[in-house]
Design a protein around this motif. Structure first.
Motif, PDB file in Angstrom:
ATOM      1  N   ASP A 142       5.326   5.104  -8.763  1.00  0.00           N
ATOM      2  CA  ASP A 142       4.485   3.943  -8.474  1.00  0.00           C
ATOM      3  C   ASP A 142       3.404   4.267  -7.448  1.00  0.00           C
ATOM      4  OD1 ASP A 142       5.536   2.050 -10.247  1.00  0.00           O
ATOM      5  OD2 ASP A 142       7.240   1.688  -8.934  1.00  0.00           O
ATOM      6  N   LEU A 143       3.724   5.127  -6.488  1.00  0.00           N
ATOM      7  CA  LEU A 143       2.683   5.544  -5.543  1.00  0.00           C
ATOM      8  C   LEU A 143       1.603   6.338  -6.273  1.00  0.00           C
ATOM      9  CD1 LEU A 143       1.505   5.774  -2.734  1.00  0.00           C
ATOM     10  CD2 LEU A 143       2.987   7.750  -2.328  1.00  0.00           C
ATOM     11  N   ALA A 144       2.033   7.230  -7.162  1.00  0.00           N
ATOM     12  CA  ALA A 144       1.060   7.992  -7.949  1.00  0.00           C
ATOM     13  C   ALA A 144       0.232   7.063  -8.836  1.00  0.00           C
ATOM     14  CB  ALA A 144       1.776   9.045  -8.791  1.00  0.00           C
ATOM     15  N   GLY A 145       0.900   6.083  -9.456  1.00  0.00           N
ATOM     16  CA  GLY A 145       0.189   5.142 -10.307  1.00  0.00           C
ATOM     17  C   GLY A 145      -0.796   4.287  -9.541  1.00  0.00           C
ATOM     18  N   ALA A 146      -0.398   3.861  -8.348  1.00  0.00           N
ATOM     19  CA  ALA A 146      -1.305   3.056  -7.523  1.00  0.00           C
ATOM     20  C   ALA A 146      -2.514   3.881  -7.092  1.00  0.00           C
ATOM     21  CB  ALA A 146      -0.563   2.529  -6.301  1.00  0.00           C
ATOM     22  N   THR A 147      -2.285   5.148  -6.774  1.00  0.00           N
ATOM     23  CA  THR A 147      -3.395   6.029  -6.390  1.00  0.00           C
ATOM     24  C   THR A 147      -4.397   6.167  -7.535  1.00  0.00           C
ATOM     25  OG1 THR A 147      -1.933   7.275  -4.908  1.00  0.00           O
ATOM     26  CG2 THR A 147      -4.009   8.325  -5.561  1.00  0.00           C
ATOM     27  N   ALA A 148      -3.868   6.433  -8.748  1.00  0.00           N
ATOM     28  CA  ALA A 148      -4.744   6.576  -9.912  1.00  0.00           C
ATOM     29  C   ALA A 148      -5.467   5.272 -10.222  1.00  0.00           C
ATOM     30  CB  ALA A 148      -3.924   7.037 -11.119  1.00  0.00           C
ATOM     31  N   PHE A 149      -4.747   4.154 -10.048  1.00  0.00           N
ATOM     32  CA  PHE A 149      -5.332   2.842 -10.330  1.00  0.00           C
ATOM     33  C   PHE A 149      -6.528   2.573  -9.413  1.00  0.00           C
ATOM     34  CE2 PHE A 149      -5.649  -1.702  -9.433  1.00  0.00           C
ATOM     35  CZ  PHE A 149      -5.687  -2.253 -10.706  1.00  0.00           C
ATOM     36  N   VAL A 150      -6.362   2.837  -8.129  1.00  0.00           N
ATOM     37  CA  VAL A 150      -7.442   2.582  -7.168  1.00  0.00           C
ATOM     38  C   VAL A 150      -8.620   3.531  -7.406  1.00  0.00           C
ATOM     39  CG1 VAL A 150      -8.065   2.697  -4.720  1.00  0.00           C
ATOM     40  CG2 VAL A 150      -5.939   1.582  -5.416  1.00  0.00           C
ATOM     41  N   LEU A 151      -8.318   4.797  -7.659  1.00  0.00           N
ATOM     42  CA  LEU A 151      -9.394   5.767  -7.867  1.00  0.00           C
ATOM     43  C   LEU A 151     -10.216   5.463  -9.121  1.00  0.00           C
ATOM     44  CD1 LEU A 151      -7.600   9.120  -6.947  1.00  0.00           C
ATOM     45  CD2 LEU A 151      -9.355   7.926  -5.622  1.00  0.00           C
ATOM     46  N   ALA A 152      -9.536   4.912 -10.146  1.00  0.00           N
ATOM     47  CA  ALA A 152     -10.224   4.658 -11.414  1.00  0.00           C
ATOM     48  C   ALA A 152     -10.768   3.242 -11.528  1.00  0.00           C
ATOM     49  CB  ALA A 152      -9.258   4.930 -12.576  1.00  0.00           C
ATOM     50  N   GLY A 157     -16.652  -2.075  -4.983  1.00  0.00           N
ATOM     51  CA  GLY A 157     -16.604  -3.069  -3.923  1.00  0.00           C
ATOM     52  C   GLY A 157     -15.229  -3.642  -3.699  1.00  0.00           C
ATOM     53  N   ALA A 158     -14.380  -3.580  -4.714  1.00  0.00           N
ATOM     54  CA  ALA A 158     -13.037  -4.135  -4.604  1.00  0.00           C
ATOM     55  C   ALA A 158     -12.052  -3.179  -3.956  1.00  0.00           C
ATOM     56  CB  ALA A 158     -12.513  -4.532  -5.988  1.00  0.00           C
ATOM     57  N   VAL A 159     -12.392  -1.879  -3.899  1.00  0.00           N
ATOM     58  CA  VAL A 159     -11.419  -0.904  -3.409  1.00  0.00           C
ATOM     59  C   VAL A 159     -11.935  -0.018  -2.277  1.00  0.00           C
ATOM     60  CG1 VAL A 159     -10.164  -0.840  -5.607  1.00  0.00           C
ATOM     61  CG2 VAL A 159     -12.068   0.744  -5.230  1.00  0.00           C
ATOM     62  N   VAL A 160     -13.221   0.276  -2.259  1.00  0.00           N
ATOM     63  CA  VAL A 160     -13.743   1.197  -1.247  1.00  0.00           C
ATOM     64  C   VAL A 160     -13.672   0.565   0.138  1.00  0.00           C
ATOM     65  CG1 VAL A 160     -15.794   2.435  -0.438  1.00  0.00           C
ATOM     66  CG2 VAL A 160     -15.241   2.385  -2.875  1.00  0.00           C
ATOM     67  N   GLY A 161     -13.107   1.305   1.089  1.00  0.00           N
ATOM     68  CA  GLY A 161     -13.009   0.831   2.460  1.00  0.00           C
ATOM     69  C   GLY A 161     -11.932  -0.204   2.692  1.00  0.00           C
TER      70      GLY A 161
END
Length: 210
Positions: free
Chosen positions: A49-59, A64-68
């Motif tokens: 789930d940590l890996a999935g969350a990382t991929a989700f945020v990066l993609a 504007g919804a994720v950066v910073g």
């Protein structure tokens, strides 16, 4: 930035798994182990789930919804310490025995002591004795050497076990992310059994160190 809860999963060594090393070092020849009543509540998060969350945020298509922004990552079912311990000890081959009172005042007094007594006077000698006992057990049980699993007690882990820790994951889930493992119980058991199968942790029948 992602802020994960306590991690677990197959192949993960160290961290919370050190609690199991500590239990194994002192609970051999027992079959039924007393556990504390309820205890502090905590989330966990599977490595997948940590890996999935990382991929989700990066993609994510909307920068504007994720950066910073910072996102908590955790499962959906925070459980009390008693349930986590029952699952973990059961996976090592123990049975849950008598339920002990949680004694929050005693826990608070011990935490106060840990915060104020220098490590060299309390934790360092205690951890040396714990490590020596674990290494004797590991040698006699024929375990694979894993320095990251040598048990130790530190201020951070004691503090984490002294109070409830809830993770608000609504910022991440509002974007559409969901954990693959929303409840940790079954996957925790599988992860611990994999450590036993790999000879990194002993089962309940391992020999007791002298």
């Amino acid at each position: 930035m992602l802020r994960p809860a306590v991690l677990y999963g197959p192949g993960l060594r160290g961290g919370a798994a050190r609690i199991l090393s500590l239990a194994a070092a002192y609970l051999q020849r027992r079959r039924r182990v007393p556990i504390v009543r309820r205890g502090p509540v905590a989330h966990l998060v599977h490595l997948d789930d940590l890996a999935g969350a990382t991929a989700f945020v990066l993609a994510h298509p909307d920068d504007g919804a994720v950066v910073g922004r910072a996102f908590n990552v955790a499962d959906e079912a925070p459980l009390p310490l008693a349930e986590h311990l029952a699952t973990a000890l059961g996976s090592l081959g123990y049975e849950t025995g008598r339920v002990l009172p949680s004694l929050p005042r005693l826990a608070g007094a011990l935490l106060w002591l840990l915060r104020r007594v220098p490590d060299r006077a309390l934790l360092d000698p205690l951890n040396r004795r714990i490590a020596a006992r674990w290494l004797r057990l590991a040698e006699r049980a024929g375990l694979e050497p894993a320095p990251s699993l040598v048990p130790r007690i530190d201020r951070e882990s004691a503090h984490a076990m002294a109070a409830d820790h809830y993770y608000d994951t609504s910022r991440l889930t509002s974007l559409g992310w969901r954990p693959v493992h929303p409840v940790s119980t079954g996957e925790v058991a599988a992860a611990i059994r994999s450590l036993v199968a790999a000879r990194l942790l002993p089962g309940s029948g391992a020999p007791l160190p002298d």
